[in-house]
Design a protein around this motif. Structure first.
Motif, mmCIF file in Angstrom:
data_model
loop_
_atom_site.group_PDB
_atom_site.id
_atom_site.type_symbol
_atom_site.label_atom_id
_atom_site.label_comp_id
_atom_site.label_asym_id
_atom_site.label_seq_id
_atom_site.Cartn_x
_atom_site.Cartn_y
_atom_site.Cartn_z
ATOM 1 N N ALA A 149 -40.628 -70.491 38.685
ATOM 2 C CA ALA A 149 -39.728 -70.790 37.710
ATOM 3 C C ALA A 149 -40.555 -70.780 36.211
ATOM 4 C CB ALA A 149 -39.062 -72.088 37.987
ATOM 5 N N ASP A 150 -40.025 -70.615 35.183
ATOM 6 C CA ASP A 150 -40.608 -70.526 33.938
ATOM 7 C C ASP A 150 -41.168 -71.939 33.545
ATOM 8 O OD1 ASP A 150 -38.306 -68.169 32.260
ATOM 9 O OD2 ASP A 150 -40.499 -67.574 33.660
ATOM 10 N N SER A 151 -40.023 -72.829 33.947
ATOM 11 C CA SER A 151 -40.603 -74.326 33.654
ATOM 12 C C SER A 151 -41.975 -74.812 34.307
ATOM 13 C CB SER A 151 -39.391 -75.322 33.878
ATOM 14 O OG SER A 151 -38.960 -75.162 35.441
ATOM 15 N N VAL A 152 -42.413 -74.273 35.236
ATOM 16 C CA VAL A 152 -43.704 -74.730 35.942
ATOM 17 C C VAL A 152 -44.795 -73.880 35.685
ATOM 18 C CG1 VAL A 152 -42.379 -75.922 37.740
ATOM 19 C CG2 VAL A 152 -43.245 -73.672 38.275
ATOM 20 N N LYS A 153 -44.635 -72.604 35.289
ATOM 21 C CA LYS A 153 -45.480 -71.688 35.325
ATOM 22 C C LYS A 153 -46.956 -72.384 34.208
ATOM 23 C CE LYS A 153 -43.138 -67.453 35.252
ATOM 24 N NZ LYS A 153 -42.512 -65.915 34.613
ATOM 25 N N GLY A 154 -47.949 -72.129 34.830
ATOM 26 C CA GLY A 154 -49.120 -72.505 34.279
ATOM 27 C C GLY A 154 -49.527 -74.028 34.609
ATOM 28 N N ARG A 155 -48.657 -74.630 35.224
ATOM 29 C CA ARG A 155 -48.938 -76.252 35.631
ATOM 30 C C ARG A 155 -48.950 -76.213 37.353
ATOM 31 N NH1 ARG A 155 -45.006 -79.917 34.557
ATOM 32 N NH2 ARG A 155 -43.387 -78.630 34.661
ATOM 33 N N PHE A 156 -47.993 -75.261 38.100
ATOM 34 C CA PHE A 156 -47.743 -75.619 39.485
ATOM 35 C C PHE A 156 -48.649 -74.235 40.044
ATOM 36 C CE2 PHE A 156 -43.904 -78.432 39.518
ATOM 37 C CZ PHE A 156 -44.186 -79.211 38.817
ATOM 38 N N THR A 157 -48.868 -74.674 41.267
ATOM 39 C CA THR A 157 -49.508 -73.341 41.944
ATOM 40 C C THR A 157 -49.171 -73.485 43.398
ATOM 41 O OG1 THR A 157 -51.568 -73.337 40.637
ATOM 42 C CG2 THR A 157 -51.645 -72.062 42.788
ATOM 43 N N ILE A 158 -48.353 -72.552 43.930
ATOM 44 C CA ILE A 158 -47.901 -72.301 45.560
ATOM 45 C C ILE A 158 -49.159 -71.702 46.159
ATOM 46 C CG2 ILE A 158 -46.790 -70.222 44.947
ATOM 47 C CD1 ILE A 158 -44.887 -71.564 47.061
ATOM 48 N N SER A 159 -49.476 -71.892 47.323
ATOM 49 C CA SER A 159 -50.553 -71.436 48.094
ATOM 50 C C SER A 159 -49.937 -71.693 49.613
ATOM 51 C CB SER A 159 -51.853 -71.937 47.759
ATOM 52 O OG SER A 159 -52.106 -73.083 48.223
ATOM 53 N N ARG A 160 -50.589 -70.767 50.344
ATOM 54 C CA ARG A 160 -50.339 -70.960 51.902
ATOM 55 C C ARG A 160 -51.732 -70.817 52.798
ATOM 56 N NH1 ARG A 160 -45.846 -66.609 53.056
ATOM 57 N NH2 ARG A 160 -46.205 -67.609 55.432
ATOM 58 N N ASP A 161 -51.689 -71.663 54.099
ATOM 59 C CA ASP A 161 -52.880 -71.266 54.678
ATOM 60 C C ASP A 161 -52.122 -70.803 56.122
ATOM 61 O OD1 ASP A 161 -54.584 -71.518 56.617
ATOM 62 O OD2 ASP A 161 -55.768 -73.313 55.722
ATOM 63 N N ASN A 162 -52.210 -69.506 56.523
ATOM 64 C CA ASN A 162 -51.366 -69.075 57.619
ATOM 65 C C ASN A 162 -52.197 -69.884 58.821
ATOM 66 O OD1 ASN A 162 -49.850 -67.754 56.255
ATOM 67 N ND2 ASN A 162 -50.960 -65.946 56.426
ATOM 68 N N ALA A 163 -53.552 -69.931 59.111
ATOM 69 C CA ALA A 163 -54.066 -70.380 60.120
ATOM 70 C C ALA A 163 -53.442 -71.936 60.307
ATOM 71 C CB ALA A 163 -55.745 -70.668 59.832
ATOM 72 N N LYS A 164 -53.217 -72.623 59.428
ATOM 73 C CA LYS A 164 -52.699 -73.939 59.451
ATOM 74 C C LYS A 164 -51.173 -73.997 59.600
ATOM 75 C CE LYS A 164 -56.699 -76.360 57.665
ATOM 76 N NZ LYS A 164 -57.308 -77.284 56.598
ATOM 77 N N ASN A 165 -50.591 -72.880 59.174
ATOM 78 C CA ASN A 165 -48.820 -73.044 59.317
ATOM 79 C C ASN A 165 -48.522 -73.798 58.127
ATOM 80 O OD1 ASN A 165 -49.068 -71.393 61.524
ATOM 81 N ND2 ASN A 165 -48.005 -72.607 62.781
ATOM 82 N N THR A 166 -49.136 -74.045 57.138
ATOM 83 C CA THR A 166 -48.785 -74.768 55.772
ATOM 84 C C THR A 166 -48.715 -74.207 54.713
ATOM 85 O OG1 THR A 166 -50.099 -76.638 57.041
ATOM 86 C CG2 THR A 166 -49.555 -76.925 54.769
ATOM 87 N N VAL A 167 -47.731 -74.545 53.780
ATOM 88 C CA VAL A 167 -47.642 -73.950 52.236
ATOM 89 C C VAL A 167 -47.843 -75.238 51.480
ATOM 90 C CG1 VAL A 167 -45.041 -74.092 52.530
ATOM 91 C CG2 VAL A 167 -46.271 -72.851 50.802
ATOM 92 N N TYR A 168 -48.382 -75.103 50.306
ATOM 93 C CA TYR A 168 -48.896 -76.114 49.370
ATOM 94 C C TYR A 168 -48.146 -75.993 48.197
ATOM 95 C CZ TYR A 168 -52.448 -76.860 52.737
ATOM 96 O OH TYR A 168 -53.201 -77.027 53.967
#
Length: 122
Positions: free
Chosen positions: A60-79
């Protein structure tokens, strides 16, 4: 459907940081598009960020540059790493999963977590 459990919410001062986690079970995590959405009181649920099976992302434009989404497929987890938080970021944050969708429409995400509260206040 995959089961999702979020954690990491809480109370933080403006300018602070939080990291949300969402653990998935019951599905082949690596093929899912994973999203974070949020809903503030009296407002509609809105996109925060999505990460697709190929690792590409959408914010979303409102969070660009402040928030980061990532995933770890080995841990079945998204951050969701949230920095420079603002009072307007206060909401319940939901994790969502979609097996074959490459957009951001929340109605196309079939699995949802229970939500975690994020409050940004001094």
């Amino acid at each position: 459907q995959v089961r999702l459990v979020e954690s990491g919410g809480g109370l933080v001062q403006p300018g602070g940081s939080l990291r949300l986690s969402c653990v998935a079970s019951g599905g082949r995590f690596s093929i899912y598009s994973m999203g974070w959405y949020r809903q503030a009181p009296g407002k509609q649920r809105e996109l925060v960020a999505v990460i697709y099976r190929d690792g590409s992302t959408n914010y979303a434009d409102s969070v660009k540059g402040r928030f980061t989404i990532s995933r770890d497929n080995a841990k079945n987890t998204v951050y969701l790493q949230m920095n420079s938080l603002k009072p307007d970021d206060t909401a319940v944050y939901y994790c969502a999963a979609s097996r074959s969708y490459s957009g951001t429409d929340p109605n196309r995400f079939g699995s949802w977590g229970q939500g975690t509260q994020v409050t940004v206040s001094s």
